[in-house]
Scaffold this active site. Structure first.
Site, PDB file in Angstrom:
ATOM      1  N   SER A   1     -64.258  -7.575  41.710  1.00 19.88           N
ATOM      2  CA  SER A   1     -63.250  -8.630  41.657  1.00 19.88           C
ATOM      3  C   SER A   1     -63.944  -9.965  41.408  1.00 19.88           C
ATOM      4  O   SER A   1     -65.139 -10.008  41.096  1.00 19.88           O
ATOM      5  CB  SER A   1     -62.408  -8.614  42.936  1.00 19.88           C
ATOM      6  OG  SER A   1     -61.240  -9.390  42.723  1.00 19.88           O
ATOM      7  N   ALA A  21     -54.797 -11.431  35.688  1.00 27.15           N
ATOM      8  CA  ALA A  21     -53.707 -10.464  35.894  1.00 27.15           C
ATOM      9  C   ALA A  21     -52.825 -10.388  34.651  1.00 27.15           C
ATOM     10  O   ALA A  21     -52.471  -9.298  34.182  1.00 27.15           O
ATOM     11  CB  ALA A  21     -52.883 -10.866  37.109  1.00 27.15           C
ATOM     12  N   LYS A  31     -65.529 -10.166  37.579  1.00 22.74           N
ATOM     13  CA  LYS A  31     -64.754  -9.343  36.644  1.00 22.74           C
ATOM     14  C   LYS A  31     -65.100  -9.579  35.169  1.00 22.74           C
ATOM     15  O   LYS A  31     -65.080  -8.654  34.373  1.00 22.74           O
ATOM     16  CB  LYS A  31     -63.256  -9.634  36.826  1.00 22.74           C
ATOM     17  CG  LYS A  31     -62.590  -8.843  37.929  1.00 22.74           C
ATOM     18  CD  LYS A  31     -61.143  -9.283  38.073  1.00 22.74           C
ATOM     19  CE  LYS A  31     -60.221  -8.127  38.248  1.00 22.74           C
ATOM     20  NZ  LYS A  31     -58.833  -8.526  38.486  1.00 22.74           N
ATOM     21  N   GLY A  37     -48.188 -16.363  31.753  1.00 18.75           N
ATOM     22  CA  GLY A  37     -49.534 -16.258  32.298  1.00 18.75           C
ATOM     23  C   GLY A  37     -50.549 -15.846  31.251  1.00 18.75           C
ATOM     24  O   GLY A  37     -50.204 -15.139  30.288  1.00 18.75           O
ATOM     25  N   SER A  45     -59.900  -8.526  51.675  1.00 24.23           N
ATOM     26  CA  SER A  45     -59.296  -7.534  50.767  1.00 24.23           C
ATOM     27  C   SER A  45     -58.642  -6.369  51.511  1.00 24.23           C
ATOM     28  O   SER A  45     -59.158  -5.878  52.515  1.00 24.23           O
ATOM     29  CB  SER A  45     -60.381  -6.976  49.846  1.00 24.23           C
ATOM     30  OG  SER A  45     -59.873  -5.880  49.132  1.00 24.23           O
TER      31      SER A  45
HETATM   32  P1  NAD Z   1     -56.027 -16.692  37.160  1.00 20.75           P
HETATM   33  O1  NAD Z   1     -56.606 -17.877  37.862  1.00 20.75           O
HETATM   34  O2  NAD Z   1     -56.905 -15.835  36.312  1.00 20.75           O
HETATM   35  O3  NAD Z   1     -54.793 -17.180  36.241  1.00 20.75           O
HETATM   36  C1  NAD Z   1     -53.903 -18.167  36.672  1.00 20.75           C
HETATM   37  C2  NAD Z   1     -52.698 -18.281  35.717  1.00 20.75           C
HETATM   38  O4  NAD Z   1     -51.723 -19.123  36.346  1.00 20.75           O
HETATM   39  C3  NAD Z   1     -53.009 -18.919  34.381  1.00 20.75           C
HETATM   40  O5  NAD Z   1     -52.210 -18.336  33.371  1.00 20.75           O
HETATM   41  C4  NAD Z   1     -52.595 -20.364  34.600  1.00 20.75           C
HETATM   42  O6  NAD Z   1     -52.301 -21.060  33.417  1.00 20.75           O
HETATM   43  C5  NAD Z   1     -51.358 -20.175  35.447  1.00 20.75           C
HETATM   44  N1  NAD Z   1     -50.971 -21.337  36.230  1.00 20.75           N
HETATM   45  C6  NAD Z   1     -51.739 -22.027  37.106  1.00 20.75           C
HETATM   46  N2  NAD Z   1     -51.006 -23.044  37.653  1.00 20.75           N
HETATM   47  C7  NAD Z   1     -49.761 -22.950  37.101  1.00 20.75           C
HETATM   48  C8  NAD Z   1     -48.561 -23.705  37.240  1.00 20.75           C
HETATM   49  N3  NAD Z   1     -48.506 -24.758  38.056  1.00 20.75           N
HETATM   50  N4  NAD Z   1     -47.478 -23.328  36.535  1.00 20.75           N
HETATM   51  C9  NAD Z   1     -47.535 -22.275  35.707  1.00 20.75           C
HETATM   52  N5  NAD Z   1     -48.635 -21.519  35.523  1.00 20.75           N
HETATM   53  C10 NAD Z   1     -49.737 -21.869  36.213  1.00 20.75           C
HETATM   54  O7  NAD Z   1     -55.337 -15.855  38.294  1.00 20.75           O
HETATM   55  P2  NAD Z   1     -55.063 -14.260  38.322  1.00 20.75           P
HETATM   56  O8  NAD Z   1     -56.256 -13.569  38.848  1.00 20.75           O
HETATM   57  O9  NAD Z   1     -54.508 -13.858  37.007  1.00 20.75           O
HETATM   58  O10 NAD Z   1     -53.942 -14.186  39.461  1.00 20.75           O
HETATM   59  C11 NAD Z   1     -52.625 -14.663  39.225  1.00 20.75           C
HETATM   60  C12 NAD Z   1     -51.710 -14.121  40.299  1.00 20.75           C
HETATM   61  O11 NAD Z   1     -51.650 -12.707  40.199  1.00 20.75           O
HETATM   62  C13 NAD Z   1     -52.165 -14.404  41.741  1.00 20.75           C
HETATM   63  O12 NAD Z   1     -51.027 -14.751  42.501  1.00 20.75           O
HETATM   64  C14 NAD Z   1     -52.718 -13.082  42.214  1.00 20.75           C
HETATM   65  O13 NAD Z   1     -52.562 -12.894  43.599  1.00 20.75           O
HETATM   66  C15 NAD Z   1     -51.841 -12.118  41.464  1.00 20.75           C
HETATM   67  N6  NAD Z   1     -52.460 -10.788  41.251  1.00 20.75           N
HETATM   68  C16 NAD Z   1     -51.756  -9.725  41.661  1.00 20.75           C
HETATM   69  C17 NAD Z   1     -52.276  -8.456  41.474  1.00 20.75           C
HETATM   70  C18 NAD Z   1     -51.491  -7.261  41.942  1.00 20.75           C
HETATM   71  O14 NAD Z   1     -52.064  -6.161  41.975  1.00 20.75           O
HETATM   72  N7  NAD Z   1     -50.224  -7.414  42.256  1.00 20.75           N
HETATM   73  C19 NAD Z   1     -53.524  -8.275  40.829  1.00 20.75           C
HETATM   74  C20 NAD Z   1     -54.211  -9.414  40.398  1.00 20.75           C
HETATM   75  C21 NAD Z   1     -53.668 -10.680  40.615  1.00 20.75           C
END
Ligand code: NAD
Length: 291
Positions: A69, A137, A73, A133, A22
């Site tokens: 995290s 996130a 969460k 999504g 992290s």
């Molecule tokens: P998660 O596992 O909770 O959710 C995954 C999402 O991706 C779901 O909606 C799922 O259906 C979708 N998905 C999976 N495979 C897919 C595909 N092939 N095509 C389309 N959609 C698909 O994950 P999360 O914790 O929500 O994280 C998602 C992304 O957000 C990650 O890349 C993470 O690094 C990023 N993130 C960024 C921040 C930031 O501060 N910028 C914060 C949290 C998460």
């Protein structure tokens, strides 16, 4: 670091597993040092089995608070006293604030996303956005955007295990906010194109574009975007996903996930310390530049 720790130094944690990768400890400790604040932020390997004890420890040690995290969460709320409205709607907590033994759970990911838009002079309030999504996130962004006053939101997701979560998010947003919200299957690309066409902003809130899906996007071609559209991505590694590259080629204003990462931390920082994170300094340290 050791020189600035004294008997008065207050502790803030991060409870997750795995967590050693992290960037949050470096970010918060840099900000404490820059502002001369007497706090230390440490990462602790805590999973669902040890979470209850860890939260009891936070209370017993009178820690100021903690970030939370994965995989904690969506579980940690069980051990807290109160939840913010956004944390309640999301069913997730990424920040614990300890006020005289009363532990409140907040979710700052959505706040971080909305603040990063504002910081980049993007004003989506009262307008329509389309977002892909329904994981952690995405849900945080969707809930916060609706709470903040986005007028209309079209949510797309693939029909995977997150679909029921998307349905639940749509139900809660409709019930608790004035945002007009609809859910569509991402397989319906004609609908995706139609919804993007009259949106002010399009957001990817999935891991698409990041390892193991690096270099990929579900946007079939450039005709889905127009130069006036704002295109944002939660992904920040790589900083430019295939989708953002395509959007830039069309002439769209784009934003990657670095700003969201900084501002979700800044929101938690302010809750713990009562001070604003030194945003411009942190942008330099994290090499955050808007397009
Ligand atoms: P998660 O596992 O909770 O959710 C995954 C999402 O991706 C779901 O909606 C799922 O259906 C979708 N998905 C999976 N495979 C897919 C595909 N092939 N095509 C389309 N959609 C698909 O994950 P999360 O914790 O929500 O994280 C998602 C992304 O957000 C990650 O890349 C993470 O690094 C990023 N993130 C960024 C921040 C930031 O501060 N910028 C914060 C949290 C998460």
């Amino acid at each position: 670091m050791a020189e600035r720790i004294t008997g008065h130094t207050e502790l803030i944690g991060l409870m997750a597993y795995p967590i050693r990768h992290s960037s949050s400890p470096a970010m918060h400790n840099e900000a404490f040092a820059y502002l001369g604040l007497d706090y230390a932020y440490l990462a602790f390997e805590v999973d669902n089995d040890t979470l209850e004890d860890a939260v009891k420890g936070l209370r017993a040690l009178k820690m100021v608070g903690s970030n939370v995290s994965m995989p904690n969460k969506t579980v940690v709320h069980k051990y807290l006293d109160k939840l913010s409205p956004a944390a309640e709607l999301c069913g997730a907590v990424n920040t614990i604030v300890n006020e005289n033994g009363v532990l409140t759970g907040h979710i700052t990911d959505g706040i971080g996303y909305m603040k990063s838009l504002k910081d980049n002079n993007i004003d989506v309030i009262g307008k329509k956005m389309t977002i892909v999504g329904s994981g952690g996130a995405a849900t945080a962004i969707e809930v916060q955007a609706a709470l903040d006053g986005v007028a209309e939101m079209s949510i797309f997701n693939i029909k995977d295990k997150f679909w029921s979560n998307a349905e639940e998010t749509v139900r809660k947003i409709s019930e608790k906010t004035n945002c007009k919200v609809a859910l569509y299957d991402l397989a319906d690309l004609d609908k995706l194109k139609e919804e993007i066409a009259d949106s002010y902003l399009f957001a990817n809130a999935t891991g698409m574009g990041m390892k193991p899906l690096e270099g990929q996007t579900y946007i079939p071609d450039k005709s889905f975007f127009r130069p006036e559209l704002i295109v944002t991505d939660v992904v920040y590694s790589p900083r430019e996903t295939a989708m953002l590259k395509m959007a830039k080629e069309v002439g769209c204003k784009t934003m990657n996930g670095m700003g969201m990462m900084l501002f979700q931390g800044a929101a938690a920082f302010e809750m713990w310390t009562g001070k604003e994170m030194p945003i411009e300094h942190m942008k330099k340290i994290l090499d955050i530049k808007y397009d």
